[in-house]
Design a protein around this motif. Structure first.
Motif, short mmCIF file in Angstrom:
data_model
loop_
_atom_site.label_atom_id
_atom_site.label_comp_id
_atom_site.label_asym_id
_atom_site.label_seq_id
_atom_site.Cartn_x
_atom_site.Cartn_y
_atom_site.Cartn_z
N ASP A 35 0.85 -1.18 0.00
CA ASP A 35 0.00 0.00 0.00
C ASP A 35 0.89 1.23 0.00
O ASP A 35 2.08 1.13 -0.18
N SER A 36 0.31 2.39 0.22
CA SER A 36 1.04 3.63 0.01
C SER A 36 2.21 3.85 0.97
O SER A 36 3.14 4.54 0.64
N ASN A 37 2.19 3.25 2.16
CA ASN A 37 3.29 3.53 3.07
C ASN A 37 3.88 2.29 3.74
O ASN A 37 4.69 2.42 4.63
N LYS A 38 3.47 1.10 3.32
CA LYS A 38 4.00 -0.10 3.95
C LYS A 38 4.31 -1.15 2.90
O LYS A 38 3.59 -1.30 1.93
N ILE A 39 5.40 -1.85 3.11
CA ILE A 39 5.74 -2.99 2.27
C ILE A 39 5.80 -4.20 3.18
O ILE A 39 6.53 -4.20 4.18
N ASP A 40 5.01 -5.22 2.88
CA ASP A 40 4.96 -6.41 3.70
C ASP A 40 5.90 -7.45 3.11
O ASP A 40 5.75 -7.86 1.97
N LEU A 41 6.92 -7.84 3.88
CA LEU A 41 7.93 -8.79 3.43
C LEU A 41 7.82 -10.08 4.23
O LEU A 41 7.35 -10.10 5.35
N ASN A 42 8.33 -11.18 3.65
CA ASN A 42 8.42 -12.45 4.37
C ASN A 42 7.10 -12.90 4.96
O ASN A 42 7.00 -13.23 6.13
N GLY B 233 4.36 -11.37 5.88
CA GLY B 233 3.81 -10.61 6.99
C GLY B 233 4.71 -10.49 8.20
O GLY B 233 4.30 -9.95 9.22
N LYS B 234 5.93 -10.98 8.16
CA LYS B 234 6.81 -10.93 9.32
C LYS B 234 7.45 -9.56 9.52
O LYS B 234 7.73 -9.18 10.63
N THR B 235 7.68 -8.83 8.45
CA THR B 235 8.32 -7.52 8.54
C THR B 235 7.55 -6.51 7.70
O THR B 235 7.27 -6.77 6.55
N THR B 236 7.21 -5.40 8.31
CA THR B 236 6.58 -4.30 7.59
C THR B 236 7.54 -3.12 7.63
O THR B 236 8.12 -2.83 8.67
N ILE B 237 7.70 -2.46 6.50
CA ILE B 237 8.57 -1.30 6.39
C ILE B 237 7.70 -0.05 6.31
O ILE B 237 6.80 0.02 5.49
N HIS B 238 7.98 0.93 7.15
CA HIS B 238 7.29 2.22 7.15
C HIS B 238 8.21 3.25 6.50
O HIS B 238 9.40 3.28 6.80
N VAL C 246 14.41 10.02 1.97
CA VAL C 246 13.45 8.95 2.21
C VAL C 246 14.06 8.02 3.24
O VAL C 246 15.19 7.56 3.08
N ILE C 247 13.31 7.79 4.31
CA ILE C 247 13.78 6.90 5.38
C ILE C 247 12.80 5.75 5.50
O ILE C 247 11.58 5.95 5.57
N ASN C 248 13.33 4.52 5.55
CA ASN C 248 12.52 3.31 5.68
C ASN C 248 12.86 2.65 7.00
O ASN C 248 14.04 2.48 7.33
N VAL C 249 11.81 2.27 7.75
CA VAL C 249 11.98 1.74 9.09
C VAL C 249 11.17 0.46 9.26
O VAL C 249 9.97 0.46 9.00
N PRO C 250 11.78 -0.63 9.73
CA PRO C 250 11.00 -1.84 10.03
C PRO C 250 10.10 -1.60 11.25
O PRO C 250 10.47 -0.85 12.17
N THR C 251 8.95 -2.23 11.26
CA THR C 251 7.99 -2.06 12.35
C THR C 251 8.62 -2.29 13.72
O THR C 251 8.38 -1.54 14.66
N GLY C 252 9.46 -3.30 13.84
CA GLY C 252 10.07 -3.63 15.13
C GLY C 252 10.97 -2.55 15.69
O GLY C 252 11.28 -2.56 16.88
#
Length: 89
Positions: A3-10, A12-17, A59-65
């Motif tokens: 979606d516009s601000n999240k990438i779901d990898l693996n 659903g284990k890791t989401t990038i904001h 542009v900064i990308n951050v994992p949910t954890g």
């Protein structure tokens, strides 16, 4: 899932904001230093700019954890860097 601000990898284990930070050129090296000194919290890239532009967009990308730690760092930077703008994308 994308979606516009999240990438779901693996599965659903890791989401990038993702965020875009707009900062004055003369303050950008301090921002880079802080991000590098907190190695592993995020990854970033500077967007293209024209010669003479007074600001840099990063542009900064951050994992949910690591989102809480990132938000704490950015809250402190917002107090230290005049005019910094942070926007989720």
């Amino acid at each position: 899932m994308l979606d516009s601000n999240k990438i779901d990898l693996n599965e659903g284990k890791t989401t990038i904001h993702s965020y875009i930070v707009d900062v004055a050129k003369q303050e950008s090296s301090f921002l880079y230093f802080i991000l590098e000194s907190n190695e592993g919290i995020c990854f970033y890239s500077t967007l293209e700019h024209q010669e003479g532009d007074p600001n840099r967009k990063i542009v900064i990308n951050v994992p949910t954890g690591l989102l809480t730690e990132f938000e704490q760092i950015m809250a402190r930077l917002s107090q230290s860097i005049t005019g910094i703008e942070i926007q989720a994308v």
